[in-house]
Design an enzyme around this catalytic site. Structure first.
Site, mmCIF file in Angstrom:
data_model
loop_
_atom_site.group_PDB
_atom_site.id
_atom_site.type_symbol
_atom_site.label_atom_id
_atom_site.label_comp_id
_atom_site.label_asym_id
_atom_site.label_seq_id
_atom_site.Cartn_x
_atom_site.Cartn_y
_atom_site.Cartn_z
ATOM 1 C CE LYS A 1 5.980 3.937 -41.907
ATOM 2 N NZ LYS A 1 6.518 5.653 -42.204
ATOM 3 C CG HIS B 1 -1.657 9.951 -37.945
ATOM 4 N ND1 HIS B 1 -1.611 11.311 -36.850
ATOM 5 C CD2 HIS B 1 -1.301 9.093 -36.353
ATOM 6 C CE1 HIS B 1 -1.422 11.491 -36.064
ATOM 7 N NE2 HIS B 1 -1.638 10.278 -35.372
ATOM 8 C CB CYS C 1 -2.433 15.171 -35.145
ATOM 9 S SG CYS C 1 -1.081 14.964 -35.315
ATOM 10 C CG HIS D 1 -6.092 12.767 -36.735
ATOM 11 N ND1 HIS D 1 -5.780 14.128 -37.622
ATOM 12 C CD2 HIS D 1 -4.486 12.460 -37.136
ATOM 13 C CE1 HIS D 1 -4.816 13.856 -38.370
ATOM 14 N NE2 HIS D 1 -3.525 13.927 -37.275
ATOM 15 N NE ARG E 1 4.051 19.854 -42.497
ATOM 16 C CZ ARG E 1 3.726 18.129 -42.789
ATOM 17 N NH1 ARG E 1 4.462 17.648 -43.388
ATOM 18 N NH2 ARG E 1 2.990 17.969 -41.655
ATOM 19 C CG ASP F 1 -4.537 15.423 -41.152
ATOM 20 O OD1 ASP F 1 -4.293 14.713 -41.409
ATOM 21 O OD2 ASP F 1 -4.333 16.582 -40.642
ATOM 22 C CD GLN G 1 -1.268 16.588 -44.604
ATOM 23 O OE1 GLN G 1 -1.630 17.153 -44.065
ATOM 24 N NE2 GLN G 1 0.129 15.385 -44.841
#
Length: 803
Positions: free
Chosen positions: A628, A678, A496, A547, A525, A545, A543
């Protein structure tokens, strides 16, 4: 290289952006940063709330460990059944109970009303007796409707319209620090500014009400996560009672989990005779059955710190909790069932008779507060249900889960490997990489249809980025950091902040929105080695992922689009799902009116998508940066996974100073901040691979299968034809192989079925002459002869329809 602000050491472009923010906003952003990591612990979250707002299932105790490391001493020397100290503790309890009864007798029972979820208001029982504060319980109210409802309810969720005048939170032990906040159902009073959340709490069915109730819900084991958490919390107490009775165990902490419970107890020094063995399971289960048959009531009582210390004298672990967690002059609560008295905020089921089925499942050694320098403890795990049939199904599913374990299947099917030289990072073998890449391609197909733009961002950044985003303060320990030319850099753990840099890299117009950035960048991570587990907890992952940057008036449409995306993905996987809206938490940042508008937009989107009543609300469970939608998906074994997510973020656009031109010429309205969404459908590809592997039990559907077709010649003289068929299938993009080994025909077919090839194509003389193949499935179903070109068309259709 950018110059630096000498006072802060931060590059000018970053420092100047921070300086433009109001000081109060900067302080609030820093103070309120929280880590929202992707892991299995999210599966245990629950909405609603235990004596405050929220019930949590735990993964273990945390407590300040500044006290002495070894405190167990001779509090346990050897296994002793029904030790004398149990009676001493009960005597103290009875003495305190007399004092509390005097306080209760002084309360004034005033008439109250109770409103049900359907809006119906009740004020009296079936005999016409008015409901009264300090006298009427949720069980009484349920009995007014039906005794069956009362008997099947685990716990009530009540929203008070007002407390009666002589009710005091502190006097009732509700204003004190939760002594077991991190390891048991958390009991917390919400921010006083949020009256709605403050007045909603889980309430024992047998505990008298203390005011009129604007909404009372009766939660059952089958329907509510909160109810299961309470049920398993009560079961942990029953397990603790059995351990005390049988062995004289010194109990420490016994929380509910996402699927069961455990109790830690001190049984003497490590390696001593007190350590649990599998032989202990049956005696514990037998003792639990005795406790269940007695239908012992769960009884809540408020105690002072001094009374608690007297009650638990001789148990150094409870004494440490009381001494360090309960402030002087305050009160806390204990619960009694039978011989057991335990520090606890509750709530609990009405009595032990509700626990119809119980099993001790495993045991292990652990340490007090999870610190290996502390006393060694013995942990026993258990599972329980309100119906014996449920336990039978659970045991069957446990056996299935062992067979379906992705770690076992991945090795058997030669999909992945791990190596100690890169612990926590999977090596994707050829057949595993086929599935991995197919999942990514599947999502990319959706991106193309749904208007997403794929982007590629760096894997490493100067740590200043993570200071600006706010992740460095609480997330740095989970990042791989290193030095580059005297500056600290790190591998990215999420995408992000980089996407925010891209949005802010040019002037944006309202006409540009929504922007949908999608990124399959590799993330790292720094998970602790002891936490690594197959593909569900790794250090290197990707991911799906994305946005979305949009205007506030576009939130609803974007969320509906994301939900439709999610539905399509999980319908393809053959998985069901449930939706939950998590709203403004106690420590939320940003304008409350903006939160209210955003939550209303999400609610409208969910109504539009799932219909009214097709989702539930988790009051106060949103992230600090925005509300969320939690998406809980169920696999073939009815296990719940949280993989997909849709989250609104009001704070990163502030931190990065993101703006777009509104097209309005009026002073002060020319620019506005975008809302950031997200969203992920798979979550991490690694974890989704593990979930699907277990969901399918290794029997991959054709479109996702790494082994789609095995061609089996009846005799070696047909090998050349088989190779030609294989080459044609390969040219069309299918994973096809030929078994040219010396094994018998029957063995070749069986091997292909065991290896989970979706189809075996048998070739003999007739098939060669006719230009055909004879098709069998991996389940040994014979589908018959088919022309090769017809087979290719059939397989293409299956691939396109994701079958």
């Amino acid at each position: 290289m950018a110059s630096e602000d000498k006072a802060t050491g931060i590059p000018d472009d970053v420092a100047s952006m921070w300086k433009t923010l109001d000081p109060a906003i900067r302080a609030a952003l820093i103070a309120s940063e929280s880590k929202e990591a992707e892991d299995d612990k999210k599966e245990a979250s629950a909405g609603g709330g235990a004596e405050g707002r929220r019930a949590k299932a735990s993964d273990g105790p945390r407590m300040d460990d500044t006290a002495s490391k070894f405190i167990g001493g001779d509090s346990f020397t050897n296994r002793t059944s029904n030790p004398q100290w149990i009676k001493v503790r009960s005597d103290v309890y009875d003495a305190v109970k007399d004092r509390r009864q005097q306080e209760l007798d002084a309360k004034v029972p005033v008439d109250i009303e109770v409103t049900m979820p359907d809006g119906k208001t009740l004020s009296a029982d079936k005999e016409g007796n008015n409901y009264q504060a300090w006298r009427t319980t949720p069980f009484d109210v349920a009995c007014t409707i039906s005794r069956g409802l009362a008997d099947s309810t685990c716990v009530a969720r009540v929203t008070y319209s007002a407390f009666v005048s002589d009710y005091d939170l502190a006097e009732d032990g509700m204003d004190a620090v939760d002594t077991l906040a991190d390891s048991m159902a958390e009991l917390s009073i919400e921010d006083e500014a949020d009256e709605k959340n403050k007045m909603t709490m889980l309430w024992d069915m047998t505990r008298p009400l203390v005011g009129s109730v604007s909404k009372m819900e009766f939660l059952k084991f089958d329907d509510e996560t909160d109810a299961r958490t309470v049920f398993w919390h009560s079961s942990a107490h029953v397990l603790g009672e059995a351990l005390e009775r049988l062995y004289g165990s010194r109990l420490t902490i016994g929380p509910p989990l996402a699927g069961g419970f455990y109790y830690d107890s001190y049984m003497g020094e490590s390696g001593g005779d007190g350590a649990f063995k599998e032989d202990d399971y049956k005696p514990v289960e037998a003792e639990v059955q005795k406790i269940v048959k007695q239908k012992q009531k769960f009884e809540r009582m408020v105690v002072t710190k001094e009374e608690a210390l007297e009650m638990f004298e001789g148990n150094p672990f409870k004494e440490q909790i009381i001494s360090t967690k309960i402030p002087d002059g305050t009160r806390t609560t204990v619960y009694r069932c039978g011989d057991l008295v335990d520090l606890c905020r509750g709530p609990h089921v009405p009595n032990t008779g509700r626990i119809k089925a119980f099993a001790a499942t495993r045991h292990s050694a652990t340490n007090w507060l999870g610190d290996t320098d502390n006393d060694s403890l013995q942990r026993m795990y258990g599972i329980s249900f309100p119906d014996k049939k449920m336990l039978k199904v659970w045991k069957e599913n446990q056996e299935k889960a062992k067979e379906r374990d992705h770690r076992r299947i991945a090795v058997k099917q030669d999909l992945i490997m791990f190596h100690e030289l890169s612990a926590g990072s999977a090596f994707w073998l050829p057949h595993g990489a086929r599935i991995y890449n197919k999942l990514i391609s599947f999502i990319k197909e959706h991106y193309w249809k749904r208007g997403y733009d794929e982007i590629i961002t760096p894997n490493v950044y100067n740590l200043d980025l993570w200071h600006q985003s706010g992740h460095a303060m609480h997330y740095k320990d989970a990042m791989f950091c290193f030095e580059v030319e005297g500056k600290e850099w790190a591998m990215k753990p999420m995408n992000c902040p980089g996407h925010c840099l891209m949005f802010g890299g040019k002037i944006r117009s309202y006409r540009d929105l929504p922007l949908r950035f999608a990124d399959f960048g590799v993330l790292h991570r720094n998970e602790l080695s002891g936490a690594l587990s197959g593909l569900t907890r790794v250090r290197r992952f990707q991911q799906d992922d994305a946005h979305i940057y949009c205007r506030e008036d576009q939130i609803e449409d974007e969320v509906i689009g994301a939900l439709d995306f999610m539905k399509s993905v999980y319908t393809t996987f053959g998985m069901t799902y449930k939706l939950e809206l998590s709203t403004r938490p106690k420590k939320a940042l940003g304008d409350k009116e903006l939160w209210d508008r955003a939550e209303a937009a999400l609610a409208r989107a969910m109504d539009n998508f799932a219909g009214k009543g097709g989702w539930r609300e988790n009051p106060g469970d949103g992230a600090f940066y925005g509300p969320k939608i939690d998406i809980k998906v169920m696999d073939a074994m009815e296990r719940v996974h949280q993989c997909a997510t849709i989250q609104l973020d009001f704070q990163l656009p502030i931190r990065f100073g993101l703006e777009y031109n509104t097209g309005i010429k009026e002073e002060g309205k020319q620019f506005a901040r975008p809302v950031m969404v997200h969203r992920a459908m798979l979550g991490s590809v690694e974890r989704m691979f593990a979930v699907l592997c277990e969901h399918y039990g290794g029997k991959w559907p054709f479109w996702l299968s790494p082994r789609q077709v095995m061609i089996v010649p009846v005799h070696k003289e047909w090998n050349e034809y088989c190779q030609e068929v294989r080459d044609r299938l390969h040219a069309e993009g299918f994973y096809a192989d030929v078994d040219l080994s010396k094994a018998t025909f029957q063995k070749k077919v069986r091997n292909a079925q065991v290896d989970q090839y979706n189809f075996q194509l048998v070739v003999g003389k007739a098939e060669v002459e006719n230009g055909t193949v004879n098709i069998r499935t991996r389940d040994n179903k014979v589908e018959g002869e088919k022309k090769v070109e017809d087979l290719i068309a059939y397989l293409k259709e299956m691939q396109a329809e994701h079958k």
